[in-house]
Write a protein that holds these residues in place. Structure first.
Motif, mmCIF file in Angstrom:
data_model
loop_
_atom_site.group_PDB
_atom_site.id
_atom_site.type_symbol
_atom_site.label_atom_id
_atom_site.label_comp_id
_atom_site.label_asym_id
_atom_site.label_seq_id
_atom_site.Cartn_x
_atom_site.Cartn_y
_atom_site.Cartn_z
ATOM 1 N N GLN A 449 8.701 -39.991 10.829
ATOM 2 C CA GLN A 449 8.595 -40.499 9.471
ATOM 3 C C GLN A 449 8.946 -41.988 9.409
ATOM 4 O O GLN A 449 8.347 -42.751 8.646
ATOM 5 C CB GLN A 449 9.518 -39.687 8.559
ATOM 6 C CG GLN A 449 9.105 -38.213 8.433
ATOM 7 C CD GLN A 449 10.060 -37.432 7.555
ATOM 8 O OE1 GLN A 449 11.077 -37.967 7.126
ATOM 9 N NE2 GLN A 449 9.714 -36.171 7.257
ATOM 10 N N LEU A 452 5.958 -43.753 10.462
ATOM 11 C CA LEU A 452 4.957 -43.853 9.396
ATOM 12 C C LEU A 452 5.253 -45.016 8.471
ATOM 13 O O LEU A 452 4.336 -45.664 7.950
ATOM 14 C CB LEU A 452 4.935 -42.538 8.597
ATOM 15 C CG LEU A 452 4.486 -41.279 9.364
ATOM 16 C CD1 LEU A 452 4.526 -40.061 8.450
ATOM 17 C CD2 LEU A 452 3.086 -41.458 9.930
ATOM 18 N N ALA A 457 0.139 -43.506 11.422
ATOM 19 C CA ALA A 457 -0.260 -42.251 10.764
ATOM 20 C C ALA A 457 -0.240 -41.137 11.773
ATOM 21 O O ALA A 457 -0.366 -41.370 12.973
ATOM 22 C CB ALA A 457 -1.643 -42.384 10.135
ATOM 23 N N HIS A 460 -3.284 -34.272 12.102
ATOM 24 C CA HIS A 460 -3.167 -32.828 12.364
ATOM 25 C C HIS A 460 -4.550 -32.215 12.358
ATOM 26 O O HIS A 460 -5.417 -32.604 11.563
ATOM 27 C CB HIS A 460 -2.287 -32.152 11.314
ATOM 28 C CG HIS A 460 -0.832 -32.521 11.435
ATOM 29 N ND1 HIS A 460 0.049 -31.884 12.282
ATOM 30 C CD2 HIS A 460 -0.103 -33.482 10.801
ATOM 31 C CE1 HIS A 460 1.239 -32.418 12.184
ATOM 32 N NE2 HIS A 460 1.176 -33.424 11.279
ATOM 33 N N GLU A 479 -6.326 -33.649 9.054
ATOM 34 C CA GLU A 479 -5.416 -34.091 8.014
ATOM 35 C C GLU A 479 -4.641 -35.308 8.563
ATOM 36 O O GLU A 479 -3.954 -35.206 9.565
ATOM 37 C CB GLU A 479 -4.439 -32.997 7.643
ATOM 38 C CG GLU A 479 -3.473 -33.436 6.537
ATOM 39 C CD GLU A 479 -2.383 -32.412 6.303
ATOM 40 O OE1 GLU A 479 -2.292 -31.873 5.208
ATOM 41 O OE2 GLU A 479 -1.619 -32.157 7.267
ATOM 42 N N ARG A 481 -1.706 -37.889 7.903
ATOM 43 C CA ARG A 481 -0.500 -38.004 7.102
ATOM 44 C C ARG A 481 0.009 -39.438 7.169
ATOM 45 O O ARG A 481 0.250 -39.993 8.247
ATOM 46 C CB ARG A 481 0.570 -37.043 7.598
ATOM 47 C CG ARG A 481 1.869 -37.092 6.774
ATOM 48 C CD ARG A 481 2.840 -36.043 7.251
ATOM 49 N NE ARG A 481 2.311 -34.700 7.070
ATOM 50 C CZ ARG A 481 2.337 -34.021 5.912
ATOM 51 N NH1 ARG A 481 2.907 -34.557 4.850
ATOM 52 N NH2 ARG A 481 1.831 -32.816 5.829
ATOM 53 N N GLY A 485 1.934 -39.639 1.747
ATOM 54 C CA GLY A 485 1.172 -38.421 1.526
ATOM 55 C C GLY A 485 0.150 -38.206 2.608
ATOM 56 O O GLY A 485 0.032 -38.994 3.557
ATOM 57 N N ALA A 486 -0.648 -37.091 2.459
ATOM 58 C CA ALA A 486 -1.658 -36.709 3.442
ATOM 59 C C ALA A 486 -3.043 -36.848 2.820
ATOM 60 O O ALA A 486 -3.232 -36.628 1.621
ATOM 61 C CB ALA A 486 -1.443 -35.284 3.925
ATOM 62 N N PRO A 525 -7.290 -28.900 4.465
ATOM 63 C CA PRO A 525 -6.091 -29.694 4.230
ATOM 64 C C PRO A 525 -5.056 -28.907 3.475
ATOM 65 O O PRO A 525 -5.310 -27.815 3.001
ATOM 66 C CB PRO A 525 -6.629 -30.901 3.441
ATOM 67 C CG PRO A 525 -7.867 -30.403 2.784
ATOM 68 C CD PRO A 525 -8.481 -29.409 3.696
ATOM 69 N N LYS A 526 -3.857 -29.554 3.348
ATOM 70 C CA LYS A 526 -2.737 -28.872 2.695
ATOM 71 C C LYS A 526 -3.081 -28.587 1.237
ATOM 72 O O LYS A 526 -3.552 -29.452 0.511
ATOM 73 C CB LYS A 526 -1.488 -29.763 2.782
ATOM 74 C CG LYS A 526 -0.242 -29.088 2.295
ATOM 75 C CD LYS A 526 0.930 -29.976 2.511
ATOM 76 C CE LYS A 526 2.211 -29.317 2.055
ATOM 77 N NZ LYS A 526 3.361 -30.168 2.243
#
Length: 540
Positions: A449, A452, A457, A460, A479, A481, A485-486, A525-526
């Motif tokens: 993190q 990031l 980035a 996934h 995806e 991230r 956010g993603a 995606p999520k």
């Protein structure tokens, strides 16, 4: 008193009477008139020199002994120095010494008894000095090639010094120092030895230059004339000279002890000058010839080396071409190095991200540690309460009351432990909290993190984290991230990656075309919905 004037014994009263002085004088006159000039041969014995300078000795043979005296004025003109055991011929007159009723010979000249005796004495001295090592070849020094200063020990009035100077001027003029000495007679040997020692005693760099070479010279003569150079004092001075010395005494056939002690022997004084210096004209000729030969040899050597270098250069490759090839290799290696560094950095970053993803969040670790500490605090409280209850039972008499001293001691110990328990728990909690916060900061710094936040980035796919381009090409949906956010993404180059085999799979009746539900299940995606019942999802 003649024989014809003899008187009979009875007429003894007619004999004249003499005083002692008168009879001594008569005897003296008789001897001196009869032996006014005599030559006496004998062996010297009891030789001594008085403080007045007179010489006293005795001449003896197998039958008799004759006392002799040589007055100081005559002693300085003797050709040889008498020594005990020397067989000589003394020239003088016979006289008496009335003070002791002795007769003696007043010596006016003295010489060795024949050349054979001189040669015998010379040979004895030579053997004696040779046994001491004065004539050894290893003691002799090499003469300088071109001496700056030449010292000459000789008579300043003879022809010898003129011959030496003339020869030096003809060959190579040098600075000459002359030490004048007697070369014959009484005191000649001492002066020659003193001159050799004097030249050696001159300091280097003084007002009088120190010679680089010495020449001891004398003209020809008989063995008696050259005897001063056979004296032991001269031979020892020549052998002890630190300056190289040339002996030039007599003619070529003459040999003296100084010739054996010198570093070089010259047959004549002129030959000594020739040994001392080279011929200047010959040196110039040789030098010019050597210079011409040196120039010619240098030219030939340069020409040969130039041809050799040219031949070697023809066999060498072009330097510019070699440099171009090496420059191209350098560029290639630099490009590969840059690519390798980037690949290494990317792999390390991906590995770090994977490790960070598997680590629990620092806040979770802090919460777990806090729960563990609360549990331990609770257990400590329960144990402390049990200890207090046990103490009350002891006080109420539920157990046999211990002695008062032991009870007081245990009470004090309980109070001490109770007072130390609270601060110890607080310190332990603070230390654990500090360790957890430090580990949390470390985890925060290596967490993906934090990566990031620096602009990177994380991608996934259907099977988890995507770490290579090939994995991304095989997936349909991804995806990505970011920090805030993603974002879902669809792979546009998937069909090209799958090739013709993938097209055959889609055309078969078994698989069919995957609908939206399959896409959501494979790589949605999520927050996307799962495929409905009865629908088959995509394998990718």
């Amino acid at each position: 008193m003649s024989d014809d004037k003899r008187t009979p014994a009875s007429a003894g009263s007619n004999l004249p009477e003499y005083t002692v002085g008168a009879i001594s004088g008569a005897i003296k006159r008789t001897l001196e008139s009869g032996f006014d000039r005599v030559r006496v041969r004998g062996e010297v014995s009891g030789f001594k020199r008085a403080a007045s300078g007179h010489l006293y000795m005795a001449l003896k043979d197998a039958d008799a002994v004759l006392d002799g005296v040589c007055w100081r004025g005559t002693a300085g003109r003797l050709g040889i120095k008498p020594e005990d055991g020397m067989e000589v011929i003394a020239v003088g007159r016979i006289t008496t010494y009335a003070g002791r009723s002795k007769y003696q010979m007043v010596i006016e000249a003295i010489e060795l008894a024949g050349e054979g005796a001189l040669l015998k004495l010379l040979e004895e001295r030579r053997l004696k000095l040779a046994a001491e090592g004065l004539f050894a070849e290893e003691r002799k020094r090499k003469l300088p090639f071109l001496p700056e200063v030449i010292g000459v020990v000789t008579s300043p009035t003879g022809a010898v010094i003129r011959d030496i100077l003339h020869r030096l001027a003809e060959r190579f003029p040098r600075h000459v120092l002359v030490w004048p000495v007697l070369v014959q007679g009484e005191g000649a040997a001492e002066q020659v030895a003193a001159a050799i020692r004097g030249f050696n005693a001159l300091p280097t760099g003084g007002s009088t230059p120190r010679p680089d070479l010495l020449i001891v010279a004398r003209g020809g003569g008989s063995l008696e004339d050259l005897w001063a150079f056979n004296e032991e004092i001269v031979a020892r001075a020549a052998a002890a000279s630190e300056i190289p010395l040339i002996s030039a005494v007599g003619h070529e056939t003459d040999t003296t002890l100084v010739d054996f002690a010198a570093d070089r022997r010259a047959p004549t004084p002129t030959a000594a000058a020739e040994m001392a210096v080279p011929v200047r004209g010959e040196l110039l000729t040789v030098t010019l010839d050597l210079g011409r030969r040196l120039v010619a040899a240098g030219g030939r050597t340069l020409a040969e080396r130039r041809e050799r270098v040219a031949g070697l250069a023809r066999g060498l490759p072009d330097a510019r071409r070699l440099l171009g090839e090496r420059a191209q290799q350098l560029d290639d290696r630099a490009e590969r190095l840059e690519i390798g560094i980037k690949g290494l950095f990317r792999r390390q970053t991906e590995q770090l991200g994977g490790l960070a993803a598997r680590l629990p969040h620092p806040r979770q670790q802090v919460e777990r540690a806090g729960l563990a500490l609360a549990e331990r605090s609770k257990q400590l409280g329960i144990r402390a309460a049990a200890v207090l209850r046990q103490g009350r039972r002891d006080l109420l008499g539920l157990r046999p009351r211990p002695p008062l001293g032991i009870l007081r001691h245990e009470t004090e110990e309980l109070r001490t432990w109770s007072g130390r328990l609270g601060p110890a728990v607080n310190r332990s909690l603070r230390d654990r909290a500090t360790d957890l916060m430090g580990q949390a900061r470390v985890l925060e710094s290596v967490s993906y993190q934090a990566t990031l936040k620096r602009g990177f980035a994380v991608v996934h796919g259907p099977t988890g984290l995507v770490t290579s381009a090939d994995q991304a090409r095989l997936a349909r949906y991804l995806e990505i991230r970011f920090q805030d956010g993603a974002v879902p993404a669809e792979v546009a180059a998937r069909e090209a990656a799958l090739g013709k085999g993938a097209e055959a799979g889609r055309g078969s009746g078994a698989g069919g075309t995957a609908g939206p539900g399959a896409r959501e299940r494979a790589g949605s995606p999520k927050g996307s919905k799962a495929p409905g019942p009865g629908k088959q999802g995509s394998l990718f």
